[in-house]
Motif scaffolding. Structure first.
Motif: not given
Length: 417
Positions: A52-56, A61-62, A171-174
């Protein structure tokens, strides 16, 4: 601008993909926060966001964000979303609908080349359910500074794995810098998880706020002894007064209108057939939209349980594990939801939410509102959870109209197309 509508077919197909990740044999979902099933769903969600062309981005906190820029790139965002984690053997709509309907709204804006004045952000919050890590709504609570990062990271599941370790494992520790900060409105579409809309034959619930609630632990201490030789009059059986306490807690709802009480967990020690129980511990969930009445109910409950304990010559201790006051939502967002329902000729009514939602904490950092659609037979947190396709479509259409209103959508003529 012509009245836009979401694609029912596309939204239902997207929900169906979600329903296959962590699917149970009885048609529900088992997708606890930060498990392998959650990881697969998160990766699929990110794929959709990118398509959807969104900036991810992902925060510490994930929480997962998908951002669609507006004309005013520095303006506050209009945030939409909910959660993709579920209860053990839960339903496939709870939380999921709010995230995927938000995605569908953005897809419609893209399809029609609609530019908005303000940016739009879709959010998938981590661990809303609290089924793996308690308390619930940890990640949205972290954004609102209700919980510290250290507190959140230190929460452990039943296997001793911490929240932080679980984030790292999948793998979702941002990064903290990725948290949403500049936000004007937050809107969450959700199934009602109760019977009111269906009972009143209404399509859209305009949520005024979320009831306050307390989680309490009651411990009753008697004396363990052998079931055979101990006469009835010499016993200090902790289970008998505990049972009477549970009945009294249920009866308290008849004394205070609108009060809801639930005893959800009971532990009996030593839990042996031929041993008199010496200790009983049980949980109480108590809710009311009026904070003063809820606190009165807690005091009344303590008085009544203490009296039962005294009559049975046992000890009783009551501790509050967690509490959250009632939150009232933004009048501006409530009015926008009402206007959208009226514009679409959908029947609606105002009501309070019994369950907690991420919107509860988001209300402290943004003008917040919620849209409910009916739950068949009021069932939720259950594999039999069901909302009709037609109601899903209508709820998503209301969400779309609210976004067009609050994000200040511009027609092609306005943007020079």
């Amino acid at each position: 601008m012509d009245q836009l509508k979401i694609s029912r077919k596309r939204l239902l197909e997207t929900i169906a993909v979600s329903a296959a990740i962590g699917a149970t044999a009885n048609g529900g979902l088992h997708r606890l926060a930060l498990t392998e099933e959650d990881r697969k769903m998160r990766e699929q969600f990110i794929t959709w966001l990118k398509e959807a062309n969104l900036e991810v981005r992902i925060d510490d906190f994930g929480n997962i964000y998908g951002r669609r820029e507006g004309r005013n790139a520095d303006g506050p965002a209009i945030a939409l979303g909910s959660h993709l984690d579920t209860q053990p053997c839960g339903g496939k709509y709870d939380g999921v609908l709010g995230v995927l309907a938000a995605l569908e709204v953005v897809r419609v804006l893209n399809d029609n080349q609609i530019e908005t004045e303000l940016p739009i952000e879709i959010i998938n919050f981590t661990n809303e359910e609290g089924a793996r890590f308690t308390p619930p709504m940890l990640a949205s609570g972290g954004l609102a500074n209700e919980f510290t990062k250290d507190y959140i990271y230190s929460r452990k599941d039943e296997n001793g794995i911490t929240f932080k370790e679980a984030l790292e494992n999948i793998g979702f520790l941002g990064e903290e810098k990725n948290r949403i900060r500049h936000v004007k409105h937050f809107i969450e579409l959700h199934i009602e998880q109760g019977p009111i809309l269906e009972k009143e034959n209404k399509t859209i619930g305009i949520v005024k706020g979320i009831q306050g609630n307390n989680w309490v632990t009651v411990k009753v201490i008697g004396q363990t002894n052998h079931a055979g030789p101990t006469p009835m009059e010499h016993r200090k059986d902790a289970l008998v007064p505990a049972a009477k306490m549970i009945i009294k807690i249920n009866e308290l709802t008849k004394e205070i209108d609108g009060l809801k009480t639930t005893v959800g967990k009971v532990y009996v020690k030593p839990n042996v057939t031929n041993v008199i129980p010496g200790e009983v511990e049980f949980s109480v969930d108590i809710r009311h939209e009026d904070n003063e009445l809820r606190m009165y109910a807690l005091e009344r409950m303590k008085e009544q349980l203490s009296t039962i304990a005294l009559l049975h010559d046992v000890e009783m201790d009551m501790t509050t594990d967690w509490h959250s006051d009632t939150v009232e939502f933004s009048p501006a967002v409530i009015q926008s939801i009402k206007n959208a329902a009226d514009k679409l000729n959908y029947s609606s009514m105002e009501l309070f939410s019994g369950p907690g939602h991420d919107a509860k904490y988001m209300a402290s950092i943004a003008e917040t509102g919620m849209i409910f659609i009916p739950s068949i037979n009021g069932i939720s947190h259950n594999e039999e959870e069901l909302s009709l396709d037609s109601d899903i479509e209508k709820g998503a259409n209301v969400l779309l109209q609210v976004v067009l209103d609050l994000a200040k959508a511009l027609s092609k003529k306005q943007i020079g197309a």
